[in-house]
Scaffold this motif. Structure first.
Motif: not given
Length: 420
Positions: A357-364
């Motif tokens: 859902x948040x493509x700017x936070x890929x690490x999770x």
């Protein structure tokens, strides 16, 4: 005046001249330390009985603060302290939870003018709303000290938390000439969690306990320090996803002792395993199409370069399909109401269907892919069914919830397809 970090306060206090207004906000232990440092810099110990006043209880009103700062004192120096002031409470909060809007407005007008010479005000608060006019005015006329520490579970947050705890450890032990073994400090942090006040108190207890010895050991921590850490529920879900039964059962007991409702735990496990099902299905489907998106234990850089573009494409397709369904079902009715930003409100059900859902936070997202390596799709489907059964069992029977959850954890952490 600039806004500074807590670590820069000592250097600032060594400069001249000092402002009349200090505001420290954030983590309680750090704001308390900042308060003590500022008072020590402004008022020598021998002058505090006459020149320093801490306002508490009924005296801790903005009207009293204003009156004292606007009144000439017999002493050439007057320092007022105001701890845990609710300066930034929500406008709708009850009066007991903060100051009224009129009090805040009057106080804001008052601080625009310089205080009487030799008059200072030192304030601490747990939160500060930087959007408020009051915060901007305080920053313009005084010094703001940021004592906040991220409470999240991201690696960057944990690194900052660890650095703060290590600073507290070094400051406490350096003053006593004592030291602590690396393993002992790790155990101490594990037992207290990110709780600076408790860590500091425990270090003082340990210093007293070891007496003439110069170093604190693991055995000392085991004897003196009780586990007070409040474990986050993600510690349990991570252990289950790693299929580590021993660790999962440890965190389960810790959460139950901390007051978590058993159904909260079942819901958290269900949410986490649904994410794994979504990702595992995506992996299997891409493999069936002959364009595998994931290899077990892939490095993060490969995930970003190879897997994320495929995820973004899949999420875009799901979004477009869902929007088409909404238009069809609504018969081209009025669009979704806009939120405060003017953009349509996010569909919560749609968000649950997206892998990222948040493509700017890929690490999770990457870590979720790593955890799917521990399960087959069939195992995950069985796990969802089992969780649903446990949910119903808890609601309809008088079985001991802890025993039911223990059995569930052991079942989830056992590899291989099973009879539900």
């Amino acid at each position: 005046m600039p806004e500074i970090n807590y670590n820069a306060l000592s250097k600032f206090l060594a400069s001249e001249p000092l402002p009349g207004f200090f505001l420290a906000y954030g983590e309680a232990f750090l704001t308390r330390k900042a308060f003590d440092k500022i008072i020590a810099a402004l008022v020598p110990e021998e002058r505090r009985e006459l020149s320093y006043e801490l306002l508490e209880g009924v005296d801790a009103s903005l009207a009293n603060v204003k009156e004292r700062l606007a009144t000439y004192s017999f002493e050439p120096l007057l320092v007022l302290g105001l701890k845990n002031a609710p300066l930034f409470s929500a406008p709708t909060a009850p009066k007991v939870a903060g100051f009224s809007k009129q009090e805040i407005d009057t106080f804001q007008k008052f601080i625009k003018k310089p205080f009487l010479e030799g008059h200072f005000l030192v304030v601490t608060t747990d939160t500060a709303d930087k959007r408020r006019a009051l915060f901007k005015e305080i920053k313009a006329v005084g010094l703001v000290i940021d004592c906040s520490v991220p409470k999240g579970s991201r690696q960057a947050d944990k690194t900052q938390q660890s650095a703060i705890l290590r600073q507290i450890m070094e400051g406490t032990l350096n003053a006593t000439g004592k030291g602590i073994d690396g393993d002992a400090f790790a155990m101490l942090v594990d037992r207290t969690g990110f709780d600076p006040s408790t860590l500091s108190d425990n270090l003082e207890k340990l210093v007293s306990f070891i007496g003439e010895r110069v170093s604190i050991t693991v055995q000392d921590v085991q004897k003196v320090v009780k586990r007070t850490r409040k474990d986050a529920i993600f510690e349990l879900t991570n252990a289950v996803c790693d299929r580590n039964a021993g660790t999962a059962l440890f965190y389960l007991k810790s959460l139950l002792n901390a007051g978590f409702h058993p159904l909260q735990i079942v819901m958290a496990l269900s949410n986490q395993l649904r994410k794994l099902v979504l990702v595992k299905f995506f992996i299997e489907r891409s493999r069936q199409r002959g364009i595998p998106c994931w290899q077990p234990n892939s490095p993060y850089n490969r995930f970003k370069q190879h897997t994320m573009p495929m995820i973004e494409q899949a999420d875009a397709e799901i979004t477009a399909t869902a929007e088409n369904w909404d238009r069809t079902l609504a018969g081209h009715a009025a669009p979704t109401p806009a939120g405060k930003s003017g953009k349509p409100k996010t569909n919560k059900n749609l968000t649950d269907l997206l892998i990222a859902p948040n493509k700017n936070n890929t690490y999770p997202v990457y870590h979720t892919f790593l955890k799917t390596d521990n399960f087959s799709l069939a195992e995950l489907k069985q796990a969802i069914t089992r969780l649903s059964e446990v949910d119903m069992k808890m609601k309809r029977s008088a079985n001991d919830p802890e025993i039911v959850l223990d059995n569930l954890i052991l079942w989830l952490c056992t590899k291989g397809e099973k009879n539900a």
